[in-house]
Design a protein around this motif. Structure first.
Motif, PDB file in Angstrom:
ATOM      1  N   ILE A   1      97.098  -3.611 -35.335  1.00 54.31           N
ATOM      2  CA  ILE A   1      96.590  -4.806 -34.643  1.00 54.31           C
ATOM      3  C   ILE A   1      96.575  -4.535 -33.142  1.00 54.31           C
ATOM      4  O   ILE A   1      97.588  -4.174 -32.554  1.00 54.31           O
ATOM      5  CB  ILE A   1      97.459  -6.038 -34.955  1.00 54.31           C
ATOM      6  N   VAL A   2      95.390  -4.740 -32.531  1.00 49.95           N
ATOM      7  CA  VAL A   2      95.243  -4.500 -31.096  1.00 49.95           C
ATOM      8  C   VAL A   2      94.950  -5.798 -30.330  1.00 49.95           C
ATOM      9  O   VAL A   2      95.073  -5.830 -29.103  1.00 49.95           O
ATOM     10  CB  VAL A   2      94.160  -3.442 -30.807  1.00 49.95           C
ATOM     11  N   ALA A   3      94.548  -6.838 -31.038  1.00 51.11           N
ATOM     12  CA  ALA A   3      94.339  -8.158 -30.423  1.00 51.11           C
ATOM     13  C   ALA A   3      94.470  -9.201 -31.519  1.00 51.11           C
ATOM     14  O   ALA A   3      93.984  -9.011 -32.630  1.00 51.11           O
ATOM     15  CB  ALA A   3      92.953  -8.239 -29.780  1.00 51.11           C
ATOM     16  N   GLN A   4      95.151 -10.296 -31.185  1.00 52.01           N
ATOM     17  CA  GLN A   4      95.300 -11.363 -32.178  1.00 52.01           C
ATOM     18  C   GLN A   4      95.682 -12.669 -31.510  1.00 52.01           C
ATOM     19  O   GLN A   4      96.215 -12.682 -30.404  1.00 52.01           O
ATOM     20  CB  GLN A   4      96.341 -10.994 -33.232  1.00 52.01           C
ATOM     21  N   ALA A   5      95.381 -13.735 -32.197  1.00 51.15           N
ATOM     22  CA  ALA A   5      95.830 -15.070 -31.798  1.00 51.15           C
ATOM     23  C   ALA A   5      95.922 -15.898 -33.060  1.00 51.15           C
ATOM     24  O   ALA A   5      95.140 -15.732 -33.992  1.00 51.15           O
ATOM     25  CB  ALA A   5      94.865 -15.711 -30.811  1.00 51.15           C
ATOM     26  N   SER A   6      96.888 -16.793 -33.085  1.00 49.00           N
ATOM     27  CA  SER A   6      97.078 -17.657 -34.236  1.00 49.00           C
ATOM     28  C   SER A   6      97.054 -19.099 -33.749  1.00 49.00           C
ATOM     29  O   SER A   6      97.797 -19.466 -32.837  1.00 49.00           O
ATOM     30  CB  SER A   6      98.414 -17.340 -34.903  1.00 49.00           C
ATOM     31  N   GLY A   7      96.189 -19.900 -34.347  1.00 51.58           N
ATOM     32  CA  GLY A   7      96.118 -21.307 -33.977  1.00 51.58           C
ATOM     33  C   GLY A   7      95.548 -21.547 -32.590  1.00 51.58           C
ATOM     34  O   GLY A   7      95.958 -22.477 -31.898  1.00 51.58           O
ATOM     35  N   LYS A   8      94.590 -20.720 -32.162  1.00 48.41           N
ATOM     36  CA  LYS A   8      93.945 -20.886 -30.850  1.00 48.41           C
ATOM     37  C   LYS A   8      93.108 -22.164 -30.887  1.00 48.41           C
ATOM     38  O   LYS A   8      92.170 -22.282 -31.666  1.00 48.41           O
ATOM     39  CB  LYS A   8      93.064 -19.667 -30.556  1.00 48.41           C
TER      40      LYS A   8
END
Length: 123
Positions: free
Chosen positions: A101-108
């Motif tokens: 994983i190089v970029a992630q967001a949860s619940g943006k």
């Protein structure tokens, strides 16, 4: 005879030096995204062999569905992912480079008619 020996030595030296050339390693890029409501996803790429960005993928994702993309890229290529929602939405996304994983967001949280852009430059 000396000329033949010199030619053979030259050919061997050239062929051995090419074996040490480092080839660029391909990158398998995987992108996933989901939301609490419908959204659109547009993936643009700029490969080192291109002069202008290209839309690689564009999808409208229905509520309850998810976005997925997988492609092969090389060092120096650039990716830009636009996630847009016409309604209030909670977006989760991840970009993987060779399963890391190089970029992630949860619940943006996106409000009505907003967009989030995620960029990734392949090292």
């Amino acid at each position: 005879m000396k000329k033949i020996a010199l030619v053979i030595i030259s050919i061997l030296a050239l062929s051995c030096s090419k074996k040490n050339d480092v080839q660029p390693q391909p990158h398998t890029i995987k992108i996933t995204a989901s939301g609490t409501d419908a959204f659109s996803a547009v993936l643009s790429t700029l490969k080192t062999t291109d002069t202008n960005p290209v839309t690689a993928d564009s999808k409208t994702v229905a509520k309850g569905s998810a976005y997925a993309y997988t492609g092969m890229f090389n060092e120096g290529d650039q990716l830009s992912l636009d996630l847009e929602s016409d309604v209030t939405n909670s977006i989760t996304y991840a970009i993987y480079d060779n399963d890391t994983i190089v970029a992630q967001a949860s619940g943006k949280e996106l409000t009505t008619h907003t967009m989030v852009t995620v960029g990734y430059d392949i090292p």
